[in-house]
Design a protein around this motif. Structure first.
Motif, mmCIF file in Angstrom:
data_model
loop_
_atom_site.group_PDB
_atom_site.id
_atom_site.type_symbol
_atom_site.label_atom_id
_atom_site.label_comp_id
_atom_site.label_asym_id
_atom_site.label_seq_id
_atom_site.Cartn_x
_atom_site.Cartn_y
_atom_site.Cartn_z
ATOM 1 N N LEU A 4 15.216 -10.725 -1.559
ATOM 2 C CA LEU A 4 15.545 -10.682 -0.133
ATOM 3 C C LEU A 4 14.304 -10.734 0.746
ATOM 4 N N ARG A 5 13.217 -10.132 0.278
ATOM 5 C CA ARG A 5 11.992 -10.066 1.083
ATOM 6 C C ARG A 5 11.162 -11.338 0.991
ATOM 7 N N SER A 65 17.371 3.484 -4.372
ATOM 8 C CA SER A 65 17.437 2.036 -4.537
ATOM 9 C C SER A 65 16.640 1.278 -3.481
ATOM 10 N N HIS A 66 16.107 1.964 -2.482
ATOM 11 C CA HIS A 66 15.237 1.311 -1.500
ATOM 12 C C HIS A 66 13.832 1.095 -2.068
ATOM 13 N N GLY A 102 9.370 4.913 -1.510
ATOM 14 C CA GLY A 102 10.285 5.508 -0.562
ATOM 15 C C GLY A 102 11.225 4.448 -0.012
ATOM 16 N N ILE A 103 11.372 4.417 1.301
ATOM 17 C CA ILE A 103 12.268 3.443 1.938
ATOM 18 C C ILE A 103 11.507 2.240 2.494
ATOM 19 N N THR A 104 10.224 2.062 2.110
ATOM 20 C CA THR A 104 9.374 1.073 2.791
ATOM 21 C C THR A 104 9.445 -0.337 2.230
ATOM 22 N N SER A 105 9.984 -0.523 1.010
ATOM 23 C CA SER A 105 9.828 -1.809 0.323
ATOM 24 C C SER A 105 10.351 -3.001 1.114
ATOM 25 N N THR A 106 11.533 -2.868 1.678
ATOM 26 C CA THR A 106 12.146 -4.031 2.311
ATOM 27 C C THR A 106 11.391 -4.499 3.550
ATOM 28 N N HIS A 107 10.655 -3.595 4.190
ATOM 29 C CA HIS A 107 9.915 -3.949 5.402
ATOM 30 C C HIS A 107 8.416 -3.723 5.229
ATOM 31 N N ASN A 108 7.943 -3.920 4.007
ATOM 32 C CA ASN A 108 6.549 -3.677 3.686
ATOM 33 C C ASN A 108 5.589 -4.428 4.609
ATOM 34 N N TYR A 109 5.802 -5.722 4.783
ATOM 35 C CA TYR A 109 4.843 -6.525 5.553
ATOM 36 C C TYR A 109 4.943 -6.238 7.049
ATOM 37 N N GLU A 110 6.160 -6.102 7.572
ATOM 38 C CA GLU A 110 6.314 -5.801 8.991
ATOM 39 C C GLU A 110 5.678 -4.454 9.333
ATOM 40 N N LEU A 111 5.824 -3.492 8.440
ATOM 41 C CA LEU A 111 5.280 -2.166 8.691
ATOM 42 C C LEU A 111 3.755 -2.189 8.744
ATOM 43 N N GLN A 112 3.141 -2.995 7.892
ATOM 44 C CA GLN A 112 1.682 -3.078 7.895
ATOM 45 C C GLN A 112 1.124 -3.655 9.187
ATOM 46 N N ALA A 113 1.945 -4.359 9.942
ATOM 47 C CA ALA A 113 1.502 -4.937 11.217
ATOM 48 C C ALA A 113 1.527 -3.910 12.351
ATOM 49 N N PRO A 119 0.790 -1.245 0.000
ATOM 50 C CA PRO A 119 0.000 0.000 0.000
ATOM 51 C C PRO A 119 0.814 1.282 0.000
ATOM 52 N N TYR A 120 2.072 1.219 0.435
ATOM 53 C CA TYR A 120 2.827 2.467 0.586
ATOM 54 C C TYR A 120 3.206 3.067 -0.762
ATOM 55 N N GLU A 121 3.354 2.227 -1.785
ATOM 56 C CA GLU A 121 3.587 2.742 -3.139
ATOM 57 C C GLU A 121 2.459 3.680 -3.550
ATOM 58 N N PHE A 122 1.236 3.252 -3.317
ATOM 59 C CA PHE A 122 0.077 4.055 -3.713
ATOM 60 C C PHE A 122 -0.006 5.340 -2.877
ATOM 61 N N VAL A 123 0.180 5.208 -1.576
ATOM 62 C CA VAL A 123 0.048 6.363 -0.684
ATOM 63 C C VAL A 123 1.100 7.424 -1.007
#
Length: 269
Positions: free
Chosen positions: A160-161, A255-256, A220-231, A27-31
């Protein structure tokens, strides 16, 4: 012409729901993307969404009061978007056509043109140039173009994810070597796709008669921790989104992200 266009069309014909759901999973890509776009898109402004898939961005702006015309290579995506619009009581203009042939099908000009899909799949440099020129031809003087790119490092973020074992897959050697060499690459991925080395994007866009306003990472910088952040709580997520927006235009952090966008203005003539 090779059959890459047919491969891409068939992929989306069969995966429209999956493509719609992608922005629920990420979701962070869209936001972040809409926050950047909202600096320019005002209620009532007209929008042409070229290669807009099942219409996630089209329907969002339609609900905000913007007249929108959605086009896509995939008839499946168009049918999906029209069904959702009808269910929401929205009047969406939509048609299936190739981004390179947009001028043959659309004869009006728009305040904003989205090119947020075609550059992911055009493997030939000349066709990518044609796609941008075609999109610019659809803009009113002074109108704004929003062009998205798949970043070369996005595959590494994905590995990696979600699929760490791919580092030893023989089929990924070409990809990994391209990342080592810091070059762009196109070929077989989730379908036929083209991935830009991030340092190649601005030189590509500077060949056009445009004023580049923004170049940013859409996650932004959210991709690598996308799922953890949603929790996390909404407060924590919003704080990270705000921080990601603050950093999204800083080149060293690009590159993030898995996708990048250029926002550019057409001359007023």
């Amino acid at each position: 012409m090779d059959n890459s266009r047919d491969i891409v069309r068939n992929f989306y014909d069969q995966n429209s729901q999956q493509e719609w759901d992608r922005l629920d999973r990420h979701p962070y890509e869209f936001v972040i993307t809409t926050r950047m776009m909202d600096s320019y898109i005002k209620p009532g402004d007209s929008i042409l969404d070229i290669g807009g898939g099942p219409g996630r961005y089209s329907l969002h702006y339609l609900q905000k009061g913007n007249p929108v015309l959605l086009t896509d290579l995939s008839q499946g995506n168009i049918d999906f978007a029209l069904r959702l619009a009808s269910e929401k009581g929205l009047s969406l203009g939509a048609l299936a056509c190739d981004a390179l042939e947009i001028e043959q099908h659309v004869h009006e000009k728009f305040d904003h043109v989205f090119l947020m899909g075609p550059l992911y799949h055009l493997l030939d440099e000349a066709e990518r140039v044609r796609a941008v020129n075609a999109a610019l031809s659809m803009l009113k003087p002074g109108g704004i173009l929003y062009a998205s790119f798949l970043l070369m490092f996005s595959g590494i973020i994905f590995f990696l994810r979600e699929a760490q074992e791919l580092i030893i897959s023989p089929g990924e050697k070409v990809w990994l070597n391209a990342v080592r060499k810091q070059i762009s690459w196109g070929g077989d991925a989730f379908t036929k796709a083209f991935f830009f080395d991030q340092d190649a994007i601005l030189p590509f866009m500077r060949q056009f008669n445009i004023e580049i306003l923004h170049f940013f990472g859409q996650e932004g910088i959210t991709s690598t921790h996308n799922y953890e952040l949603q929790a996390q709580s909404e407060e924590i997520q919003n704080a990270w989104i705000d921080f990601a927006v603050d950093l999204c235009e800083i080149p060293k952090y690009l590159s993030h992200s898995e996708h990048a966008m250029v926002i550019a203005r057409k001359p007023k003539e």
